[in-house]
Design an enzyme around this catalytic site. Structure first.
Site, mmCIF file in Angstrom:
data_model
loop_
_atom_site.group_PDB
_atom_site.id
_atom_site.type_symbol
_atom_site.label_atom_id
_atom_site.label_comp_id
_atom_site.label_asym_id
_atom_site.label_seq_id
_atom_site.Cartn_x
_atom_site.Cartn_y
_atom_site.Cartn_z
ATOM 1 N N SER A 1 0.922 -1.256 0.070
ATOM 2 C CA SER A 1 0.043 0.134 0.030
ATOM 3 C C SER A 1 1.030 1.136 -0.011
ATOM 4 O O SER A 1 0.376 2.455 -0.436
ATOM 5 C CB SER A 1 -1.033 -0.093 1.220
ATOM 6 O OG SER A 1 -0.034 -0.383 2.503
ATOM 7 N N LYS B 1 4.434 -11.632 3.270
ATOM 8 C CA LYS B 1 2.961 -11.730 2.909
ATOM 9 C C LYS B 1 2.921 -12.009 1.615
ATOM 10 O O LYS B 1 3.307 -11.361 0.658
ATOM 11 C CB LYS B 1 2.339 -10.593 3.621
ATOM 12 C CG LYS B 1 0.869 -10.757 2.862
ATOM 13 C CD LYS B 1 -0.100 -9.946 3.994
ATOM 14 C CE LYS B 1 -0.312 -8.497 3.236
ATOM 15 N NZ LYS B 1 -0.606 -8.348 1.979
ATOM 16 N N GLU C 1 -9.161 -10.152 3.318
ATOM 17 C CA GLU C 1 -9.544 -8.787 3.198
ATOM 18 C C GLU C 1 -11.069 -8.578 2.374
ATOM 19 O O GLU C 1 -11.396 -9.178 1.596
ATOM 20 C CB GLU C 1 -8.515 -8.135 2.282
ATOM 21 C CG GLU C 1 -8.621 -6.605 1.597
ATOM 22 C CD GLU C 1 -7.422 -5.853 1.422
ATOM 23 O OE1 GLU C 1 -6.345 -6.281 1.313
ATOM 24 O OE2 GLU C 1 -7.784 -4.751 0.999
#
Ligand code: KIV
Length: 265
Positions: A46, A113, A183
């Site tokens: 992000s 991740k 998510e």
């Protein structure tokens, strides 16, 4: 308090407690989050949007993620440091993926991740764990596949889609992940997954019943104002703080009160 490890997070899940995770992209933010007691710090891709101003998370590469990983890791003593493997850095083939993953660890990551779940990702998880690197899974809405998904769309809404998500979570668990980010998944679906896997689940817009919770730090701080997802809560107004400080600084230069006699050599 000792260093947070995969065992700490598993113990938290098994005790029925919850753990906290936030993104961080720079040394001082990571240091303050760590001193505040955050359990996991994610160098999320992000940062492509929040720190670098790119249009989406697919624009960032391994080299940039490495620099941010190194900066964050230097500020952290207790939290587990997890680096998001960026788009295309782990999907070409296993040897190049392992090379890129190893590079993050050499720069301070305690774990990585990986988004998605398919035969290749399962194999890669096994190889990564065998190499000595813990893997956090990420299913539901996976931003790196947003062009295939067709936008920011809630996942697991139908019975079939919910069953498929549970299947994926179990496959990730079997492949060896130590935790799974869910998510943009309905709360009831995330709750069912959480109750049916032994590894901790982490809610990123997946409701209240996961074992841990993650948010983008710039959303929490009220710093990034291009858009804010429904599940993000603004705990402060850093944009206001920054613009307020800048305006006061500009004003003090204009009116001659900065620098004063104590601020000169
Ligand atoms: O990139 C990121 O910040 C993330 C989290 C929000 C899970 O993947």
């Amino acid at each position: 308090m000792g260093k947070v490890t995969v065992r700490t997070l598993k113990k938290i899940k098994d005790s029925g407690e919850k753990f906290s995770m936030l993104t961080a992209y720079d040394y001082s933010t990571a240091k303050y989050l760590d001193e505040s007691g955050i359990d996991v710090i994610l160098i999320g891709d992000s940062l492509a949007m929040t720190a670098l101003g790119y249009e989406n998370t697919n624009c960032i590469g391994v080299e940039e993620m490495t620099i941010f990983t190194r900066a964050v890791a230097k500020g952290v003593k207790r939290a587990m440091v997890v680096t998001d493997m960026p788009f295309m850095s782990y999907t070409i083939d296993i040897p190049s993926a392992l090379n890129n993953i190893g590079n993050m660890v050499k720069n301070g990551a305690n774990a990585v991740k990986l988004e998605g779940c398919n035969d290749y990702i399962e194999k890669l998880i096994e190889c990564t764990v065998n190499m000595g690197v813990p893997v956090m899974g990420h299913i539901g809405f996976t931003p790196q596949s947003q062009n295939v998904i067709g936008g920011y769309i809630i996942q697991g809404k139908t019975e079939d889609a919910a069953a498929e998500l549970l299947k994926q979570a179990k496959k990730l668990e079997k492949a060896g992940v130590f935790s799974i980010v869910l998510e943009m998944v309905p709360e009831v679906v995330a709750k069912n997954i959480t109750q049916n896997v032994s590894v901790p689940t982490i809610s990123c817009g997946a409701g209240r019943y996961c074992d841990g919770f993650v948010m983008v730090c710039d959303d929490l701080f009220g710093k990034f104002d291009n858009f804010t997802p429904k599940f993000a809560r603004k705990y402060g107004d850093m944009k206001l703080l920054i613009t307020d400080c800048a305006k006061k600084y500009i004003e003090s230069i204009k009116d001659g009160t900065y620098p004063n006699e104590n601020e000169v050599y």
